[in-house]
Write a protein that holds these residues in place. Structure first.
Motif, PDB file in Angstrom:
ATOM      1  N   ALA A 147       0.833  -1.200   0.000  1.00  0.00           N
ATOM      2  CA  ALA A 147       0.000   0.000   0.000  1.00  0.00           C
ATOM      3  C   ALA A 147       0.869   1.251   0.000  1.00  0.00           C
ATOM      4  CB  ALA A 147      -0.923  -0.015   1.217  1.00  0.00           C
ATOM      5  N   LEU A 148       1.930   1.185   0.804  1.00  0.00           N
ATOM      6  CA  LEU A 148       2.832   2.330   0.904  1.00  0.00           C
ATOM      7  C   LEU A 148       3.536   2.579  -0.423  1.00  0.00           C
ATOM      8  CD1 LEU A 148       3.429   4.211   3.197  1.00  0.00           C
ATOM      9  CD2 LEU A 148       5.323   2.750   3.884  1.00  0.00           C
ATOM     10  N   ALA A 191       2.414   1.885  -3.345  1.00  0.00           N
ATOM     11  CA  ALA A 191       1.431   2.474  -4.262  1.00  0.00           C
ATOM     12  C   ALA A 191       1.242   3.957  -3.954  1.00  0.00           C
ATOM     13  CB  ALA A 191       0.102   1.743  -4.150  1.00  0.00           C
ATOM     14  N   PHE A 192       1.237   4.260  -2.674  1.00  0.00           N
ATOM     15  CA  PHE A 192       1.056   5.661  -2.273  1.00  0.00           C
ATOM     16  C   PHE A 192       2.217   6.518  -2.770  1.00  0.00           C
ATOM     17  CE2 PHE A 192       1.609   9.067   0.921  1.00  0.00           C
ATOM     18  CZ  PHE A 192       0.386   9.689   0.783  1.00  0.00           C
ATOM     19  N   GLU A 193       3.423   5.993  -2.605  1.00  0.00           N
ATOM     20  CA  GLU A 193       4.588   6.769  -3.030  1.00  0.00           C
ATOM     21  C   GLU A 193       4.661   6.864  -4.557  1.00  0.00           C
ATOM     22  OE1 GLU A 193       7.586   4.817  -0.782  1.00  0.00           O
ATOM     23  OE2 GLU A 193       7.104   5.958   1.032  1.00  0.00           O
ATOM     24  N   ALA A 244       2.143   6.876  -6.527  1.00  0.00           N
ATOM     25  CA  ALA A 244       1.126   7.862  -6.926  1.00  0.00           C
ATOM     26  C   ALA A 244       1.666   9.269  -6.766  1.00  0.00           C
ATOM     27  CB  ALA A 244      -0.135   7.670  -6.092  1.00  0.00           C
ATOM     28  N   GLY A 245       2.495   9.482  -5.747  1.00  0.00           N
ATOM     29  CA  GLY A 245       3.094  10.791  -5.545  1.00  0.00           C
ATOM     30  C   GLY A 245       4.043  11.157  -6.673  1.00  0.00           C
ATOM     31  N   ARG A 257       2.280  12.031  -9.986  1.00  0.00           N
ATOM     32  CA  ARG A 257       1.411  13.192  -9.917  1.00  0.00           C
ATOM     33  C   ARG A 257       2.155  14.493 -10.142  1.00  0.00           C
ATOM     34  NH1 ARG A 257      -3.113  15.295  -6.953  1.00  0.00           N
ATOM     35  NH2 ARG A 257      -4.900  14.006  -7.464  1.00  0.00           N
ATOM     36  N   GLY A 280     -11.742   1.856 -11.310  1.00  0.00           N
ATOM     37  CA  GLY A 280     -11.033   3.024 -10.816  1.00  0.00           C
ATOM     38  C   GLY A 280     -11.882   3.767  -9.835  1.00  0.00           C
ATOM     39  N   GLU A 281     -11.304   4.776  -9.256  1.00  0.00           N
ATOM     40  CA  GLU A 281     -12.003   5.449  -8.167  1.00  0.00           C
ATOM     41  C   GLU A 281     -13.292   6.111  -8.627  1.00  0.00           C
ATOM     42  OE1 GLU A 281      -7.949   7.207  -9.053  1.00  0.00           O
ATOM     43  OE2 GLU A 281      -8.812   5.356  -8.381  1.00  0.00           O
TER      44      GLU A 281
END
Lengths: 200, 256
Positions: free
Chosen positions: B61-62, B64-66, B68-69, B72, B237-238
């Motif tokens: 999860a982490l 994926a979070f990074e 995504a950063g 972006r 997707g979201e």
């Protein structure tokens, strides 16, 4: 993690702070996993990680309160679970066994742990025998610690319907054979501490 | 109140007594209700503290979070527009006051307003799919060519501007005004409403291609899969969640 801590972690995570994201994850993952255990059984881990992947990707655009975040997270989880169930319906039937994969590892406190594991998994598996709407309402209220309005949001229902579903679920649980049998064993209730976030 | 005690004791012994709304609420909120101890153990077990295996999977999860950063990053381009917008608006007003620029808009060119080709280049990165597909049907991915993927990063500024330009051009041909918000945004990007024609001229020509009909559909610039389909296997997707939620709402009657 109380709501204030959650708010802080949420704000930091939205700004891109990895440590804050990790603490959000730690605060929500156990409840998320248990909710998914009830509604998708052994696919819970997979659906939980899908849920977090999606959350991780979208979190920087999140605007809302901590409460809104939890509603959002569980809504994502529920939608991923619906996808998963749709997929599973087209797969050949798989046996649903909650305990098989839960064999004790090499944890120092194995004995205690086995008892706790089986107890929690037993509880979740009993809740999972309820009709789906009741199981969801009970789990979101009890395990996720959402209130009626929040649960209603996640389920896309009216609060009144959620109240009724949860009440019927509890009634049914009280009548459940295994619940009555375990009660007959009259063991004192084990740990009353809950993983839910406080302040709800 | 011995009578009351006796009565409640008797009630406690009765197995069939039902959980009412208040008791249900107490059980749900606190996990405990004195009148219904039979559920204590179940609810306590369901809310027991997390066990180690319930806290596995943070790394993915982490990551994926990074990730995504990192993907972006293009965002600042937008913020720059936001900062420049008031300046651009002021410049536009000044330009209108000075006058004569309308002529320049007529001829579609203002010296010095040609933007660097960055937008074109970035925008053109969306083009490969069509050229690759129209090329050779069988040689799907010969060695050495880059397989176009859905995740191809398209600069938001680039495609958004192109879309606005196309919309502007389209409306102009039909003699209808643009949506005020879009017009404002485009004017800000162009450095003034009167400079839009010059600003958009190079953007209305697909790169590497002579000219395209001014009404060419903007869909070509959206290589990402959208959530239009209800395909079961597709990760929606979201954005799909709203739709899914709406669908559920419809599907779900108040049951029982």
């Amino acid at each position: 993690m109380d709501d204030e801590e959650l708010a802080g972690a949420l704000a930091d995570a939205v700004r891109g702070d990895s440590a804050a994201f990790a603490s959000l994850w730690r605060a929500q993952q156990p409840a998320l996993l248990r909710y998914l255990r009830v509604i998708v059984g052994e696919s819970a881990e997979d659906v939980a990680s899908e849920t977090w992947l999606q959350t991780a990707r979208a979190l920087r655009g999140f605007t809302g309160t901590p409460t809104g975040f939890r509603v959002w997270l569980f809504t994502i989880a529920r939608n991923r679970a619906i996808d998963e169930r749709r997929k599973a319906r087209r797969r050949p039937e798989e046996p649903r066994d909650l305990t098989e994969r839960e064999l004790p590892g090499s944890h120092p406190d194995v004995a205690n742990e086995v008892i706790q594991r089986s107890e929690t998994d037993w509880a979740l598996s009993v809740i999972a025998t309820l009709p789906k709407d009741q199981a969801e309402a009970v789990t979101l209220r009890v395990v996720a610690g959402l209130d009626v309005a929040q649960t209603a949001q996640v389920l896309g229902k009216r609060p009144g319907a959620v109240r009724i579903a949860a009440m019927r679920g509890l009634r049914r649980l009280a009548e459940h054979d295994e619940v009555r049998a375990r009660r007959a064993e009259s063991m004192p209730p084990i740990d009353l501490q809950s993983p839910r976030t406080e302040g709800v | 109140m011995p009578l009351w005690d006796a009565l409640s004791n008797a009630m406690r012994m009765t197995r069939k007594r039902r959980i009412g709304p208040d008791q249900a609420e107490r059980l749900l909120a606190t996990g405990h209700d004195p009148a219904h101890p039979e559920l204590d153990r179940l609810l306590a077990a369901a809310t027991a503290p997390p066990r180690p295996h319930e806290l596995a999977g943070l790394d993915a999860a982490l990551a994926a979070f990074e990730e995504a950063g990192r993907t972006r990053r293009p965002a600042p381009a937008r913020q720059r527009w936001r900062v420049l917008r008031p300046l651009a608006a002021a410049a536009a007003t000044a330009a209108v006051l000075v006058g004569g620029v309308a002529v320049a808009a007529e001829i579609g060119y203002l010296p010095g307003t040609d933007r660097p080709a960055a937008h074109e280049q970035l925008g053109s990165r969306a083009a490969p799919p069509s050229t690759a597909e129209s090329g050779h049907g069988t040689a799907s991915a010969p060695a050495g060519t880059v397989e176009p993927t859905h995740s191809l990063p398209v600069t938001p500024g680039g495609t958004a501007i192109e879309r606005l330009c196309r919309g502007w051009d389209d409306r102009r041909h039909k003699g209808r005004p643009m949506k005020p918000d879009d017009l404002r945004e485009l004017a800000a990007a162009a450095g003034g409403e009167d400079r839009i024609a010059a600003f958009c001229a190079p953007r209305l020509r697909p790169p590497g291609n002579g000219q395209a009909p001014p009404n060419s559909p903007p869909s070509a610039t959206h290589p990402s899969p959208t959530l239009a389909d209800d395909g079961d296997d597709d990760d929606q997707g979201e954005d799909g969640d709203e739709q899914a939620a709406a669908r559920n709402k419809k599907k779900k009657k108040e049951d029982e």
